[in-house]
Design a protein around this motif. Structure first.
Motif, mmCIF file in Angstrom:
data_model
loop_
_atom_site.group_PDB
_atom_site.id
_atom_site.type_symbol
_atom_site.label_atom_id
_atom_site.label_comp_id
_atom_site.label_asym_id
_atom_site.label_seq_id
_atom_site.Cartn_x
_atom_site.Cartn_y
_atom_site.Cartn_z
ATOM 1 N N SER A 50 6.434 -29.088 -14.541
ATOM 2 C CA SER A 50 6.723 -27.817 -13.881
ATOM 3 C C SER A 50 5.900 -26.692 -14.497
ATOM 4 O O SER A 50 5.261 -26.870 -15.538
ATOM 5 N N ILE A 51 5.921 -25.542 -13.851
ATOM 6 C CA ILE A 51 5.261 -24.348 -14.377
ATOM 7 C C ILE A 51 6.217 -23.696 -15.367
ATOM 8 O O ILE A 51 7.376 -23.431 -15.017
ATOM 9 N N PRO A 52 5.781 -23.426 -16.576
ATOM 10 C CA PRO A 52 6.689 -22.859 -17.566
ATOM 11 C C PRO A 52 6.926 -21.370 -17.311
ATOM 12 O O PRO A 52 6.185 -20.724 -16.579
ATOM 13 N N PRO A 53 7.952 -20.799 -17.917
ATOM 14 C CA PRO A 53 8.202 -19.369 -17.799
ATOM 15 C C PRO A 53 7.201 -18.566 -18.619
ATOM 16 O O PRO A 53 6.484 -19.125 -19.454
ATOM 17 N N GLU A 54 7.177 -17.265 -18.411
ATOM 18 C CA GLU A 54 6.280 -16.396 -19.165
ATOM 19 C C GLU A 54 6.463 -16.544 -20.666
ATOM 20 O O GLU A 54 5.503 -16.487 -21.429
ATOM 21 N N SER A 55 7.700 -16.737 -21.089
ATOM 22 C CA SER A 55 8.011 -16.799 -22.515
ATOM 23 C C SER A 55 7.320 -17.969 -23.217
ATOM 24 O O SER A 55 7.183 -17.973 -24.435
ATOM 25 N N ALA A 56 6.870 -18.962 -22.443
ATOM 26 C CA ALA A 56 6.223 -20.138 -23.028
ATOM 27 C C ALA A 56 4.715 -19.962 -23.183
ATOM 28 O O ALA A 56 4.054 -20.810 -23.776
ATOM 29 N N ALA A 88 -2.603 -19.724 -21.166
ATOM 30 C CA ALA A 88 -2.671 -21.001 -21.889
ATOM 31 C C ALA A 88 -1.347 -21.272 -22.573
ATOM 32 O O ALA A 88 -0.745 -20.359 -23.158
ATOM 33 N N PHE A 89 -0.885 -22.504 -22.518
ATOM 34 C CA PHE A 89 0.416 -22.860 -23.091
ATOM 35 C C PHE A 89 0.493 -24.368 -23.235
ATOM 36 O O PHE A 89 -0.372 -25.111 -22.774
ATOM 37 N N SER A 106 0.857 -21.719 -10.516
ATOM 38 C CA SER A 106 0.170 -22.997 -10.613
ATOM 39 C C SER A 106 -0.187 -23.281 -12.055
ATOM 40 O O SER A 106 -0.318 -22.362 -12.859
ATOM 41 N N CYS A 107 -0.335 -24.573 -12.366
ATOM 42 C CA CYS A 107 -0.817 -24.939 -13.690
ATOM 43 C C CYS A 107 -1.443 -26.327 -13.640
ATOM 44 O O CYS A 107 -1.176 -27.109 -12.718
#
Length: 125
Positions: free
Chosen positions: A105-111, A98-99, A49-50
């Motif tokens: 959409s929900i971003p990937p971990e790398s973001a 935080a990003f 979720s975000c």
């Protein structure tokens, strides 16, 4: 160094509810979207979720859609994750992140720019 602090993890029975909190600085909240990721035992970390910087956009993974709700309280510099109808497969360590993003959409971990240290949620009878 910017910090995100999660709280609210606990052991609950299936079907019950739990609310997680992510407290951070006003600066971080004003300039970043905040998301929730989770890592189940033996599995990788996934975004669930975000909520966008403005609070106008929210996104959910299919696995939690309709059961979880993310919200922001600007007065308390806190983001909440309300989790209803919990299932054993929701058992995981939940991380606040935080990003930049979350508009569609929900971003990937790398973001992710900043991570909390996690809080454990266990759903079991």
């Amino acid at each position: 160094q910017w910090q995100l602090v999660e709280s609210g993890g606990d052991l609950v029975q299936p079907g019950r509810s739990l609310r997680l909190s992510c407290t951070t600085s006003r600066y971080l909240l004003d300039h970043n979207a905040i998301g929730w990721f989770r890592q189940a035992p033996g599995k990788g970390r996934v975004g669930i979720s975000c909520i966008s910087t403005s609070g106008e956009n929210t996104n959910y993974a299919d696995s939690v859609k309709g059961r979880f709700t993310v919200s922001r309280d600007y007065r308390k510099d806190t983001v909440f994750l309300q989790m209803n109808n919990l299932k054993p497969e929701d058992t995981a360590v939940y991380y606040c992140a935080a990003f930049i993003g979350c508009l569609t959409s929900i971003p990937p971990e790398s973001a992710v720019d900043y991570w909390g240290s996690g809080t454990l949620v266990t759903v079991s009878s």
